[in-house]
Scaffold this motif. Sequence first.
Motif, mmCIF file in Angstrom:
data_model
loop_
_atom_site.group_PDB
_atom_site.id
_atom_site.type_symbol
_atom_site.label_atom_id
_atom_site.label_comp_id
_atom_site.label_asym_id
_atom_site.label_seq_id
_atom_site.Cartn_x
_atom_site.Cartn_y
_atom_site.Cartn_z
ATOM 1 N N VAL A 67 2.369 -1.507 -5.726
ATOM 2 C CA VAL A 67 1.170 -0.915 -5.146
ATOM 3 C C VAL A 67 0.241 -0.432 -6.261
ATOM 4 O O VAL A 67 0.675 -0.215 -7.392
ATOM 5 N N SER B 170 -0.950 4.945 -4.882
ATOM 6 C CA SER B 170 -1.130 4.463 -3.506
ATOM 7 C C SER B 170 0.184 4.377 -2.743
ATOM 8 O O SER B 170 0.211 3.828 -1.641
ATOM 9 N N VAL C 8 0.103 3.263 1.294
ATOM 10 C CA VAL C 8 0.608 1.932 1.647
ATOM 11 C C VAL C 8 1.821 2.074 2.569
ATOM 12 O O VAL C 8 1.937 1.354 3.566
ATOM 13 N N TYR D 95 0.607 2.966 6.030
ATOM 14 C CA TYR D 95 -0.018 1.800 6.660
ATOM 15 C C TYR D 95 1.047 0.852 7.207
ATOM 16 O O TYR D 95 0.965 0.397 8.357
ATOM 17 N N ALA E 251 -2.167 -5.549 2.968
ATOM 18 C CA ALA E 251 -2.207 -4.107 3.235
ATOM 19 C C ALA E 251 -3.081 -3.425 2.171
ATOM 20 O O ALA E 251 -2.985 -3.741 0.984
ATOM 21 N N ALA F 36 -1.798 -2.536 -1.523
ATOM 22 C CA ALA F 36 -0.662 -3.358 -1.954
ATOM 23 C C ALA F 36 -1.133 -4.335 -3.025
ATOM 24 O O ALA F 36 -2.198 -4.941 -2.902
#
Length: 189
Positions: free
Chosen positions: A16, A20, A24, A27, A77, A80
């Motif tokens: 990632v 993040s 991520v 999500y 995503a 990602a």
Amino acid sequence: MDLEMADSAQWYAIRVRSRSEKSVAAYLESHGLEVCSAVCRQRRAWSDRIQVVELPLFPGYIFARFGQLRRREILTAPGAAGIVGFGATDCPVDDREIASLQTMLKSGVELQRVPFLAVGARIRVRSGPFREAVGVLEQFKAGHRLVVSVSLLQRSVAVEMDEAMVEPVSAAARSGASSAFTGYARGAA
């Protein structure tokens, strides 16, 4: 080939973008995937206070369980950067490693990152009476030991070591190590 067999879910490491990990993971979870973000509470000391913060154990990586039919969803995503693998082949992570990691995370005990030490790795003792000794990490029934060899004599000595006392020897440090000491490791007993 049966479609269900072709898409059996496995754990994968997902790279990632910087900082993040949480977004991520959130999500992917919101899209029905099983995720292990490997985030735990750790104490951090600043000049004026000590505070408990949530930090990733593996900065830049999270883990998700999915089948190859959902691969595109993972790659698109937000945040990602990719799935860890070799070339175009994604490499699954062993279920037992993820299960162990999840057990540690659920325990509530403060975890800390340590260098990866594999049996056979060249290591240097960083504290204690054997400080600065260089050798090879060997595994035996009750734990680990450091093996130091003298190549000229083709003889070795071993001492039990706590892994917290050692660190891996970097490639640069290896070239500067004394040529009189080289490591020798036998297989696990």
